[in-house]
Motif scaffolding. Sequence first.
Motif, PDB file in Angstrom:
ATOM      1  N   SER A   1       0.774  -1.015  -0.031  1.00 47.03           N
ATOM      2  CA  SER A   1       0.104   0.002  -0.078  1.00 47.03           C
ATOM      3  C   SER A   1       0.880   1.216  -0.015  1.00 47.03           C
ATOM      4  O   SER A   1       2.278   1.261  -0.205  1.00 47.03           O
ATOM      5  CB  SER A   1      -0.823   0.196   1.231  1.00 47.03           C
ATOM      6  N   THR A   2       0.262   2.480   0.285  1.00 46.43           N
ATOM      7  CA  THR A   2       1.097   3.549   0.350  1.00 46.43           C
ATOM      8  C   THR A   2       0.908   4.100   1.747  1.00 46.43           C
ATOM      9  O   THR A   2      -0.184   4.384   2.269  1.00 46.43           O
ATOM     10  CB  THR A   2       0.592   4.717  -0.829  1.00 46.43           C
ATOM     11  N   PHE A   3       1.941   4.761   2.512  1.00 43.29           N
ATOM     12  CA  PHE A   3       2.089   5.305   3.733  1.00 43.29           C
ATOM     13  C   PHE A   3       2.773   6.341   3.736  1.00 43.29           C
ATOM     14  O   PHE A   3       3.446   6.565   2.957  1.00 43.29           O
ATOM     15  CB  PHE A   3       2.544   4.022   4.593  1.00 43.29           C
ATOM     16  N   GLU A   4       2.210   7.279   5.021  1.00 40.94           N
ATOM     17  CA  GLU A   4       2.820   8.452   4.977  1.00 40.94           C
ATOM     18  C   GLU A   4       4.036   8.277   5.839  1.00 40.94           C
ATOM     19  O   GLU A   4       3.956   7.713   6.850  1.00 40.94           O
ATOM     20  CB  GLU A   4       1.905   9.516   5.759  1.00 40.94           C
ATOM     21  N   PHE A   5       5.292   8.984   5.590  1.00 38.84           N
ATOM     22  CA  PHE A   5       6.340   8.975   6.395  1.00 38.84           C
ATOM     23  C   PHE A   5       6.917  10.223   6.546  1.00 38.84           C
ATOM     24  O   PHE A   5       6.585  11.113   6.075  1.00 38.84           O
ATOM     25  CB  PHE A   5       7.473   8.225   5.669  1.00 38.84           C
ATOM     26  N   VAL A   6       7.764  10.376   7.733  1.00 40.38           N
ATOM     27  CA  VAL A   6       8.393  11.518   8.050  1.00 40.38           C
ATOM     28  C   VAL A   6       9.793  11.583   7.909  1.00 40.38           C
ATOM     29  O   VAL A   6      10.503  10.473   8.583  1.00 40.38           O
ATOM     30  CB  VAL A   6       7.840  12.040   9.539  1.00 40.38           C
ATOM     31  N   LYS A   7      10.487  12.266   7.295  1.00 35.35           N
ATOM     32  CA  LYS A   7      11.906  12.166   7.353  1.00 35.35           C
ATOM     33  C   LYS A   7      12.643  13.122   8.198  1.00 35.35           C
ATOM     34  O   LYS A   7      11.781  14.409   8.551  1.00 35.35           O
ATOM     35  CB  LYS A   7      12.414  12.813   5.871  1.00 35.35           C
ATOM     36  N   MET A   8      13.355  12.692   9.156  1.00 32.46           N
ATOM     37  CA  MET A   8      14.036  13.422  10.087  1.00 32.46           C
ATOM     38  C   MET A   8      15.339  13.646   9.978  1.00 32.46           C
ATOM     39  O   MET A   8      16.049  12.678   9.302  1.00 32.46           O
ATOM     40  CB  MET A   8      13.842  12.719  11.536  1.00 32.46           C
ATOM     41  N   GLU A   9      16.139  14.769  10.461  1.00 32.49           N
ATOM     42  CA  GLU A   9      17.501  14.772  10.646  1.00 32.49           C
ATOM     43  C   GLU A   9      18.084  15.449  11.639  1.00 32.49           C
ATOM     44  O   GLU A   9      17.478  15.923  12.416  1.00 32.49           O
ATOM     45  CB  GLU A   9      17.983  15.685   9.222  1.00 32.49           C
ATOM     46  N   ARG A  10      19.642  15.270  11.925  1.00 27.21           N
ATOM     47  CA  ARG A  10      20.067  15.934  12.880  1.00 27.21           C
ATOM     48  C   ARG A  10      21.480  16.235  12.516  1.00 27.21           C
ATOM     49  O   ARG A  10      22.257  15.071  11.724  1.00 27.21           O
ATOM     50  CB  ARG A  10      20.168  14.782  14.225  1.00 27.21           C
ATOM     51  N   GLU A  11      22.019  17.190  13.019  1.00 31.28           N
ATOM     52  CA  GLU A  11      23.445  17.635  12.705  1.00 31.28           C
ATOM     53  C   GLU A  11      24.188  16.655  13.662  1.00 31.28           C
ATOM     54  O   GLU A  11      23.829  16.287  14.863  1.00 31.28           O
ATOM     55  CB  GLU A  11      23.737  19.012  13.059  1.00 31.28           C
ATOM     56  N   VAL A  12      25.546  16.118  13.296  1.00 31.13           N
ATOM     57  CA  VAL A  12      26.266  15.356  14.126  1.00 31.13           C
ATOM     58  C   VAL A  12      26.865  15.846  15.227  1.00 31.13           C
ATOM     59  O   VAL A  12      26.657  15.325  16.391  1.00 31.13           O
ATOM     60  CB  VAL A  12      27.268  14.532  13.287  1.00 31.13           C
ATOM     61  N   GLY A  13      27.065  17.010  15.276  1.00 31.54           N
ATOM     62  CA  GLY A  13      27.669  17.856  16.649  1.00 31.54           C
ATOM     63  C   GLY A  13      26.752  18.404  17.342  1.00 31.54           C
ATOM     64  O   GLY A  13      27.010  18.576  18.625  1.00 31.54           O
ATOM     65  N   GLU A  14      25.333  17.813  17.306  1.00 30.11           N
ATOM     66  CA  GLU A  14      24.458  18.078  18.506  1.00 30.11           C
ATOM     67  C   GLU A  14      24.314  17.126  19.566  1.00 30.11           C
ATOM     68  O   GLU A  14      24.805  16.137  19.229  1.00 30.11           O
ATOM     69  CB  GLU A  14      22.992  17.940  17.560  1.00 30.11           C
TER      70      GLU A  14
END
Length: 156
Positions: free
Chosen positions: A143-156
């Motif tokens: 099927s088709t599903f909603e996703f969220v892309k997340m990110e983070r700076e490595v220095g955090e």
Amino acid sequence: MTYTFQPMTQSEAEYIASQWHYEGEYAFYDISADEEDLEEFLDPKQREDKSFSVYKNGSVIGFFSFNQAEPNVVDIGLGLHPDLTGKGEGQLFLEQGIEYVKASFSPQKLTLSVATFNERAIKVYERVGFKKVQTFMQDTNGSTFEFVKMEREVGE
């Protein structure tokens, strides 16, 4: 480090794919739930240098995949043993994975994607510094599903 990271073997991939089954709506994350995901997970050439089994006290308790998405950016995929989900193990597991990817790949930014219904995981990702950057629709599991892309700076 609480956990030990080792390149994933074929027998570990087969064990995870055939034996790890999540409860309720989280069955969405069973490796066998999507034929393409299963094929990729079981293919040693596609796992090569990217997929790692995570051990604690001599048992496989999870896995990580690290894909160089673009220069200085590593996309993370991960799975925690079904018996350990929802029990407070996720944050330490993710933090240790972040330390491993930093030492092994030296990225400037980390990304990951998660189904939007998985609020439990999203809270863990936010606690360790990931921020939501976009939502998107993805075909998976028939099927088709909603996703969220997340990110983070490595220095955090």
